[in-house]
Write an enzyme that holds these catalytic residues in place. Structure first.
Site, mmCIF file in Angstrom:
data_model
loop_
_atom_site.group_PDB
_atom_site.id
_atom_site.type_symbol
_atom_site.label_atom_id
_atom_site.label_comp_id
_atom_site.label_asym_id
_atom_site.label_seq_id
_atom_site.Cartn_x
_atom_site.Cartn_y
_atom_site.Cartn_z
ATOM 1 N N SER A 1 -33.449 26.985 12.032
ATOM 2 C CA SER A 1 -33.348 27.755 10.810
ATOM 3 C C SER A 1 -33.888 29.185 10.943
ATOM 4 O O SER A 1 -33.621 29.995 10.057
ATOM 5 C CB SER A 1 -34.131 27.043 9.701
ATOM 6 N N LYS B 1 -39.982 35.911 9.233
ATOM 7 C CA LYS B 1 -39.071 34.934 8.628
ATOM 8 C C LYS B 1 -39.419 34.833 7.151
ATOM 9 O O LYS B 1 -40.613 34.831 6.789
ATOM 10 C CB LYS B 1 -39.259 33.576 9.326
ATOM 11 N N SER C 1 -36.567 24.729 14.989
ATOM 12 C CA SER C 1 -36.089 25.975 14.390
ATOM 13 C C SER C 1 -36.586 27.276 15.000
ATOM 14 O O SER C 1 -36.093 28.336 14.623
ATOM 15 C CB SER C 1 -36.412 25.993 12.897
HETATM 16 N N1 GLN Z 1 -32.503 21.649 12.206
HETATM 17 C C1 GLN Z 1 -33.576 20.823 11.768
HETATM 18 C C2 GLN Z 1 -33.409 20.541 10.295
HETATM 19 O O1 GLN Z 1 -32.418 20.879 9.778
HETATM 20 C C3 GLN Z 1 -34.887 21.492 12.049
HETATM 21 C C4 GLN Z 1 -35.198 22.574 11.094
HETATM 22 C C5 GLN Z 1 -36.532 23.238 11.353
HETATM 23 O O2 GLN Z 1 -37.108 23.127 12.428
HETATM 24 N N2 GLN Z 1 -37.018 23.914 10.341
HETATM 25 O O3 GLN Z 1 -34.248 19.983 9.657
#
Ligand code: GLN
Length: 486
Positions: free
Chosen positions: A151, A76, A175
């Site tokens: 994400s 990532k 995420s």
């Molecule tokens: N979807 C959540 C956010 O937008 C979690 C994102 C994540 O785990 N990095 O913050």
């Protein structure tokens, strides 16, 4: 070949049926031909990749290899990898070359894994659909008009399409688990502090945790063996004896107590998701598990609590992107303040700016007690709910996401709808617990459903065991999107 698990590829390498260079070429070729339709991988450096693969082949020849030596992996783009462009999905870091390795990357390199490239992601890991990236949205290989989740959507989409055997991800509020669920792969968020955050671009430091994404629970265990470990450069890294996360894989399910929180089966879950999750639980029962009803009464508060705490931490972490030391700088400005303002307005996308504004607001004098401190208190109550539940069960199960993959663009105008994607995952981060998502079926349109397994602190080996036993008795995890199978 591209369908094989890490465990199987490792056998091929050991038996000299293939070389690491051949594997790297195979996956680079798949990325070249299939990635344009997905936009899952945003940076390649073939020369570096092939050099790492050749080095892995030498280790194998010298008899110095481990289970991950020679296996390709995608990272990532939130992880610094020395010499590689590392963007965090943002214009702010569009041309940033990492000067050092993240601890996780360093450990996977040391295990002999071969870095294939960097994956697309929501900007600064803020999102649940991979539509906030400066490099454009990622598509879901099961249906190209749908999102892969976020994400870590680039990592998820790439593993689902078999552009790589595995990838790294990070999970602040879901995420790793939510994109794993939406693309039909496996993803594990370890207990907070098990993997070092050093060199992982910070979003919300008290929640961020790195973890593995792959096709099988066994592969996650092999990866976690290399990713976990104390690192003095991260003050929240835990000093513990190293464990072998594969050690419990073969343990039978008989006698396992599965807790089902009624809050996980409430309104708002798509019927197809409930159906698949219930079928998976029935399968566990057939394998000898007992079902216990548990309750997490404060779970409903996890989204409001998270959207105070995560933006608060993000607003502080992202203050470093000021155009002075690295990253984007506005081309024209009148004075220093104007330079900061223009740089940040140009460098950050809308969702990141929204979070910085919310975070700055909840931390400001007069609102700090009302929002930030209160959210911290509720966070503690959420952790206490889990502690009470784990007195009655060994693992909590439920859906990872209330829905299967949704259409691109369908939620981008409504942040609250987007935030609700993580309703079942966020509480786990707030409590610092480990959580795992595994494929558990499909909806009527053929989109994957994920089953979430949540364990008590440091129960990763048990969670992986529970997931592996399910995978021995089912084949959801081997099914792949047919248009990528050729
Ligand atoms: N979807 C959540 C956010 O937008 C979690 C994102 C994540 O785990 N990095 O913050």
């Amino acid at each position: 070949m591209f369908q094989l698990s890490i465990a199987d590829l490792s056998q091929c390498l050991a038996r000299r049926e293939c070389s690491s260079v051949e594997l790297a070429r195979l996956f680079l070729e798949r990325i070249r031909t299939l990635n344009p339709g997905l936009n899952a991988v945003i940076t390649l450096d073939e020369e570096r990749t092939l050099a790492a693969a050749a080095a892995a082949d030498r280790r194998i020849a010298a008899g110095e290899s481990g289970p991950l030596t020679g296996i390709p992996i995608l990272h990532k783009d939130i992880f610094l990898a020395k010499g590689w462009r590392t963007t965090c999905g943002s214009r702010m870091l569009e041309n940033f070359i990492a000067p050092y390795d993240a601890h996780v990357v360093e450990k996977l390199d040391a295990a002999g894994m071969v870095n294939l490239g960097k994956t697309n992601m929501d900007e600064f890991a803020m999102g649940s659909s991979n539509e906030t990236s400066w490099f454009g949205p990622v598509r879901n290989p099961w249906r190209l008009s749908a999102v892969p989740g976020g994400s870590s959507g680039g990592s998820a989409s790439a593993v689902a399409a078999r552009l790589a055997p595995c990838a790294t991800g990070t999970d602040t509020g879901g995420s790793i688990r939510q994109p794993a669920a939406l693309t039909g792969i496996c993803g594990l968020k370890p207990t907070y502090g098990v993997a070092s955050r050093y060199g992982m671009i910070a979003f919300a430091s008290s929640l961020d945790q790195a973890g593995p994404m792959a096709k099988t629970a066994q592969d996650l265990a092999l990866m976690l063996n290399a990713m976990a470990g104390f690192d003095a450069r991260d003050s929240t890294s835990l000093e513990r004896e190293p464990e072998d996360y594969t050690r419990e894989l073969t343990r039978p399910i008989k006698g396992l107590r599965i807790g089902l929180p009624k809050e996980f089966f409430a309104e708002g879950v798509q019927p197809a998701v409930t159906k698949a999750v219930e079928a998976a639980i029935a399968q566990y029962r057939a394998l000898g598990a007992e079902i216990v009803e548990v309750s997490l009464p404060n779970m409903g508060l996890s989204i409001p609590v998270y959207y105070v705490l995560a933006p608060a931490e993000a607003s502080s972490n992202l203050a470093r992107f000021d155009g002075v030391r690295y990253g984007h700088r506005a081309a024209e400005y009148t004075d220093l303040t104007d330079m900061y303002e223009r740089t940040r307005a140009e460098g950050f996308g809308a969702e990141v700016r929204r979070r910085i504004m919310i975070g700055t607001y909840v931390l400001s004098h007069g609102y700090y007690d009302a929002y930030y401190i209160k959210a911290q208190r509720v966070r503690r109550l959420i952790a206490a709910d889990f502690a009470a539940a784990f007195e009655r069960c060994d693992v909590i199960m439920g859906p990872t996401s209330p829905t299967t993959a949704f259409e691109l663009g369908s939620r981008t105008d409504d942040p609250v709808q987007m935030y609700l994607c993580d309703i079942y995952t966020i509480a786990v981060n707030l409590a610092g617990l480990p959580g795992l998502s595994i494929p558990a079926g499909f909806d009527a349109a053929g989109l994957p459903v994920g089953l979430q397994l949540i364990g008590d602190y440091f129960s990763e080996a048990r969670l992986l065991n529970v997931a592996h036993q399910f995978q021995l008795a089912s084949d959801w995890h081997v099914t792949m999107p047919s248009s990528f199978a050729a």
